[in-house]
Design an enzyme around this catalytic site. Structure first.
Site, short mmCIF file in Angstrom:
data_model
loop_
_atom_site.label_atom_id
_atom_site.label_comp_id
_atom_site.label_asym_id
_atom_site.label_seq_id
_atom_site.Cartn_x
_atom_site.Cartn_y
_atom_site.Cartn_z
N TYR A 1 0.03 -0.29 10.71
CA TYR A 1 -0.39 -0.61 9.34
C TYR A 1 0.75 -0.39 8.36
O TYR A 1 1.03 -1.23 7.51
CB TYR A 1 -1.59 0.27 8.97
CG TYR A 1 -2.07 0.07 7.56
CD1 TYR A 1 -2.70 -1.11 7.17
CD2 TYR A 1 -1.90 1.06 6.59
CE1 TYR A 1 -3.15 -1.31 5.88
CE2 TYR A 1 -2.35 0.88 5.29
CZ TYR A 1 -2.97 -0.31 4.94
OH TYR A 1 -3.41 -0.49 3.64
N SER B 1 0.83 -1.20 0.00
CA SER B 1 0.00 0.00 0.00
C SER B 1 0.86 1.25 0.00
O SER B 1 2.02 1.22 0.44
CB SER B 1 -0.90 0.00 1.25
OG SER B 1 -1.51 1.25 1.46
#
Length: 332
Positions: free
Chosen positions: A184, A158
């Site tokens: 994350y 990501s």
């Protein structure tokens, strides 16, 4: 041979869909395993691969929902919890025992900006689900990947990798304050580095690996820990909560988001390549950090490219060693 981390001029772009990148590709006779395919990116990936003729094996916590969504393609289903080592082992062992190859493995399942949690081994939950569970799954499926003769592993990374490198001294937030975005970001950096090292180790067996950034797709389960106010501030939804779609700003539909992992998994343009971070259906450029604080979604001004630490071969090798330690799984 190491593939250069720079665009190849694929001819696709941020608005391309899975249908665009597949074209007339025929995957008949190929077996594709996809994690997290009950909705969002995983679902669109599984649908695309199945529509091109592949037999899709869905590994998901909610197989009932996946069965309903994937009706009409050749598929089978197994319930798996990436945070549970025993669950990962059981599913992988059952597949390997079937004596079938894996031609494509797309590691799509994940969580984002979750509150602090830990798996049964004590690993922080985002690192566990997004990365360590997938590391273990690929390790257990290794005989089947090798048996394919030519296989591709696609790990979902990501733009969020910019939130954090892998913090090798404290990957599980045991000695530092927990931040959901740092957790994350670390997990997504890990997914990128995993592709780098797996490709280095696997290419002699015909196994190539890619990290795929799909874009920011609001219509997925990843948003479950975010408030509407946070999504509005990030420019991802309007005040009514409706998604803002603008592929040029990485705001994509699930079909557009899944295009990059599907391209990585199937494109003949990537023959003989691997170990690279891809976005918008092409290999991404390396960009330098801006030097600003990246603990908030709104801090990302340049939405394209990969930071050097997420494709660094030395960090990738170091992560591999840490992963074997944290999972107690020997790979290759």
């Amino acid at each position: 041979m190491t593939t250069a981390q720079r665009p190849i001029g694929s001819g696709f772009d941020a608005s391309s869909t899975t249908r665009n990148v597949l074209g007339s590709t025929d995957l008949t006779g190929r077996i594709a395993i996809v994690t997290g395919a009950n909705s969002g990116l995983g679902l669109q990936t599984a649908l695309a691969l199945g529509s091109a003729g592949a037999h899709v094996v869905v590994l998901d916590r909610d197989t009932t929902r996946a069965r309903s969504a994937l009706a009409g393609i050749s598929a089978e289903y197994a319930t798996m919890d990436l945070s549970d080592p025993a669950s990962v082992d059981a599913v992988a062992e059952e597949f390997v025992a079937s004596d079938r190859p894996v031609h494509i493995l797309v590691e799509s399942a994940g969580i984002m900006a979750a509150p602090l949690g830990r798996d049964t081994r004590g690993n922080e939950l985002q690192l566990s689900i997004n990365y360590l569970g997938h590391f273990q799954l690929a390790a257990r499926l290794w005989p089947a990947l090798r048996a394919a003769g030519s296989a591709r592993v696609v790990s979902l990374t990501s733009l969020g990798h910019r939130h954090s490198p892998v913090m090798f001294d404290d990957p599980n937030f045991e000695h530092r304050a927990y931040d959901p975005w740092a957790g994350y970001g670390q997990s997504k950096t890990a997914m990128s580095l995993f592709a780098v090292e797996l490709d280095r180790r696997g290419q002699e067996y015909g196994v190539r690996a890619f990290a795929a950034h799909p874009g920011s797709i609001v219509a997925t389960g990843l948003k479950q820990y975010l408030t509407t106010e946070q999504l509005v501030a990030a420019g991802m939804v309007n005040p009514d909560g409706d998604p803002i779609l603008d592929p040029s700003k990485q705001l994509k539909t699930p079909e557009q988001g899944a295009a990059t992992p599907v391209w990585c998994a199937t494109s003949p343009q990537l023959a003989g390549m691997g170990g690279v971070y891809c976005e918008d259906c092409d290999i991404a450029e390396i960009v330098q950090p801006a030097g600003s604080d990246t603990t908030d979604l709104g801090d990302f001004n340049d939405l394209n490219g990969v930071l050097p630490y997420a494709v660094d071969p030395q960090q990738a090798e170091r992560l591999w060693e840490l992963s074997e330690k944290l999972t107690n799984v020997r790979f290759l």
